[in-house]
Design a protein around this motif. Sequence first.
Motif, PDB file in Angstrom:
ATOM      1  N   MET A   1       0.838  -1.196   0.000  1.00 56.38           N
ATOM      2  CA  MET A   1       0.000   0.000   0.000  1.00 56.38           C
ATOM      3  C   MET A   1       0.874   1.248   0.000  1.00 56.38           C
ATOM      4  SD  MET A   1      -2.765   1.160   2.879  1.00 56.38           S
ATOM      5  CE  MET A   1      -3.440   2.800   2.868  1.00 56.38           C
ATOM      6  N   SER A   2       0.603   2.186  -0.892  1.00 56.75           N
ATOM      7  CA  SER A   2       1.399   3.408  -0.982  1.00 56.75           C
ATOM      8  C   SER A   2       1.240   4.261   0.263  1.00 56.75           C
ATOM      9  CB  SER A   2       0.983   4.218  -2.218  1.00 56.75           C
ATOM     10  OG  SER A   2       1.239   3.498  -3.396  1.00 56.75           O
ATOM     11  N   ARG A   3       2.351   4.847   0.689  1.00 57.47           N
ATOM     12  CA  ARG A   3       2.333   5.754   1.823  1.00 57.47           C
ATOM     13  C   ARG A   3       2.104   7.184   1.322  1.00 57.47           C
ATOM     14  NH1 ARG A   3       7.341   4.963   5.565  1.00 57.47           N
ATOM     15  NH2 ARG A   3       5.846   5.212   7.276  1.00 57.47           N
ATOM     16  N   ALA A   4       1.758   8.075   2.226  1.00 62.56           N
ATOM     17  CA  ALA A   4       1.489   9.471   1.866  1.00 62.56           C
ATOM     18  C   ALA A   4       2.441  10.379   2.625  1.00 62.56           C
ATOM     19  CB  ALA A   4       0.043   9.840   2.185  1.00 62.56           C
ATOM     20  N   LYS A   5       3.039  11.325   1.894  1.00 60.30           N
ATOM     21  CA  LYS A   5       3.980  12.282   2.492  1.00 60.30           C
ATOM     22  C   LYS A   5       3.464  13.696   2.264  1.00 60.30           C
ATOM     23  CE  LYS A   5       8.732  13.994   1.998  1.00 60.30           C
ATOM     24  NZ  LYS A   5       8.531  15.141   1.112  1.00 60.30           N
ATOM     25  N   ALA A   6       3.357  14.459   3.337  1.00 55.73           N
ATOM     26  CA  ALA A   6       2.981  15.874   3.259  1.00 55.73           C
ATOM     27  C   ALA A   6       4.257  16.699   3.276  1.00 55.73           C
ATOM     28  CB  ALA A   6       2.083  16.263   4.422  1.00 55.73           C
ATOM     29  N   CYS A   7       4.391  17.603   2.336  1.00 53.57           N
ATOM     30  CA  CYS A   7       5.623  18.371   2.217  1.00 53.57           C
ATOM     31  C   CYS A   7       5.457  19.772   2.798  1.00 53.57           C
ATOM     32  CB  CYS A   7       6.034  18.467   0.752  1.00 53.57           C
ATOM     33  SG  CYS A   7       7.803  18.619   0.527  1.00 53.57           S
ATOM     34  N   LYS A   8       6.567  20.344   3.244  1.00 56.90           N
ATOM     35  CA  LYS A   8       6.664  21.707   3.764  1.00 56.90           C
ATOM     36  C   LYS A   8       5.879  21.865   5.065  1.00 56.90           C
ATOM     37  CE  LYS A   8       7.299  26.339   1.901  1.00 56.90           C
ATOM     38  NZ  LYS A   8       7.031  27.241   0.748  1.00 56.90           N
ATOM     39  N   ILE A   9       6.148  20.988   6.005  1.00 55.15           N
ATOM     40  CA  ILE A   9       5.608  21.124   7.362  1.00 55.15           C
ATOM     41  C   ILE A   9       6.546  22.040   8.142  1.00 55.15           C
ATOM     42  CG2 ILE A   9       5.052  19.873   9.484  1.00 55.15           C
ATOM     43  CD1 ILE A   9       3.184  19.214   7.196  1.00 55.15           C
TER      44      ILE A   9
END
Length: 617
Positions: free
Chosen positions: A1-9
């Motif tokens: 299952m693909s993971r999710a990355k949020a950028c610019k935290i």
Amino acid sequence: MSRAKACKIHCAECLRSAVDAGFDLAGVHAVLSIDPHALMFAKQLRRAQFLDPQLADVDLVLLTKSKDPASIVSALVSTEYNWVQLHEAWTAIDLAELRARSDDAGLGDLRIISLLPAGAGLPPGSVTDSVGAVLEHADYVIVDHLSGGTGRRVDQGVLVGLRDAGLMDRTFIAGGLNVSNVAGVVQDFDPYAVDVQSSVRDVSGRQDFRRMKRFVEAVAAPRATAPGARSATRVATGPLTTFGDAFWTALDPVSLTQENVVAKINLLERLEVRSPYGDSGISPWERIKRSLRMLEPLLPEQHRQEWLRAALVIFANVKYVPSNMLEATWKSLYFDLVNSRRFGLGRENVPVLHQIHLFQNDPGRLANEFCHVNGLQGRLDTGTSARIEGTERLVDQLLTSRPDTDDGLRLLFSKPFWVLLADKALSGHSLRGDLEKLVTIRSWMPEESRPSIFVLCQVLTEQAQQSIADLTALDGVALHSGLYFPLSENLSFPNSSLIRTESIRRDARRLCQWFAEHVMGDDPQLDRMRQRSGDRLEFGYRNCGLTFVDHENCATDALPLLWYQSRGGSPRHYAGPYLRVHSRIGDQAVEATGSKWETLSRGDGLARVSALAGARR
């Protein structure tokens, strides 16, 4: 299952939103520099994870354009990060040096993400050789543009080449992903992770929690909808899956039922759909969960379960007033005004604004709202209404003798009715100050010229009503309210019915007292408020003990558990579900107005008002 990355935290609240939305990784930017100053936010976020284990559910990724292996390793050691994203194209030789230096520094578990520029234009047949060499020293590649946040999709040919080479389990895909297209990308390529930045932000550039949550749900959607697949969403589906078992075991069904916790929180959710609180962008339940998570590690262990339960019940008992309800109070109050016994006697054909002068405790806003809602025309006509909107302005004008100010004062003193508009009178402190001035100035007028005073208050508490009872008992002074909160809504009141269950009510009071001492106690920003309140703010300003919140603001009169936010760097990090908007008038302005009033009342105020008010109308 693909993971999710949020950028610019870039802050703890952003990280908390990423955790609550279900992201797996969070990119922290140190793009142009990785010197100690540039790493300040990265260190603060890592420290926040130590203080709040819930935040550790997300892996922090240091993102940099530096190509100096020694500086990067030094930055990783100082921030204690074990993920780094290289936002420049590195050769296999340079990556080998970075890996060797990180191993020497004891960073054996470091994960390296190396950039594969979206415009690389690699033919499918060359992907295995070029990317394979990079992956001998890096753990992953990320297909992205050299400049992040562009909102543009990447070269699909590169993705096809990586997929055909069997490298998608070591690939991040970025560039132009949003809730509409990410499910298709995951279904077509099944990468290790997808990376998002611009599409989960609002028009002001701030992260939007609802967009973040929908993005994560979309990432999980292909696996969830595959034939025979089970649901793969990582977003909490309800309160009973959100906390540790011990906490929820302590919440016996009887307590939940007696306090109507679920129904009350559902009501808050529905009210905020059309009238959300401030600019939070996060649903009430998500904010409540966030606050409970921050509160849990702060509480003494012997009281932790009982006091967490009490905090949940307090949050569920918020009396939330949406914008349309506040607007309706102005209509109701206007109806009360024009139908009162004193108003309009013998003046039925005279326009309302020719008979009244509007004062307000928020100059420029309340009178506009009142007139707009009730269709009153001509408020800005200086021949009809003097531009004296608040008592502080009235005092200034009385201290200044000029032809233009005197004309405005004569017009004001000619009105048979003064109307004082107030949005919220919770402790009654501010309202009393304004009303005392109007009553005193009226007493300086010739008796036959004295106007009637109407106080129209959108939200009034019994405590505030009692604080001005001596003034409203005077002949010619009347008080009307749109919404009314009796003392029984005050948690500190001995006979409070805010919380039905005696044991939970007792725990809630103890929690508030402990919170004021151990979480808020060393915050110097509250010193002035404590002094004016005369207590430690255990139950809010002047012991109001309320759970009242309107769509714009949670007043300091409410319980601090609702509105308090600890200072940056505080070892006891906490943010309530209804972070407050600071007072509209500062202490210096209040003190200046008080000083001017003393000057007027001890000087020639009486003589000046009497002269301007003139003879009987």
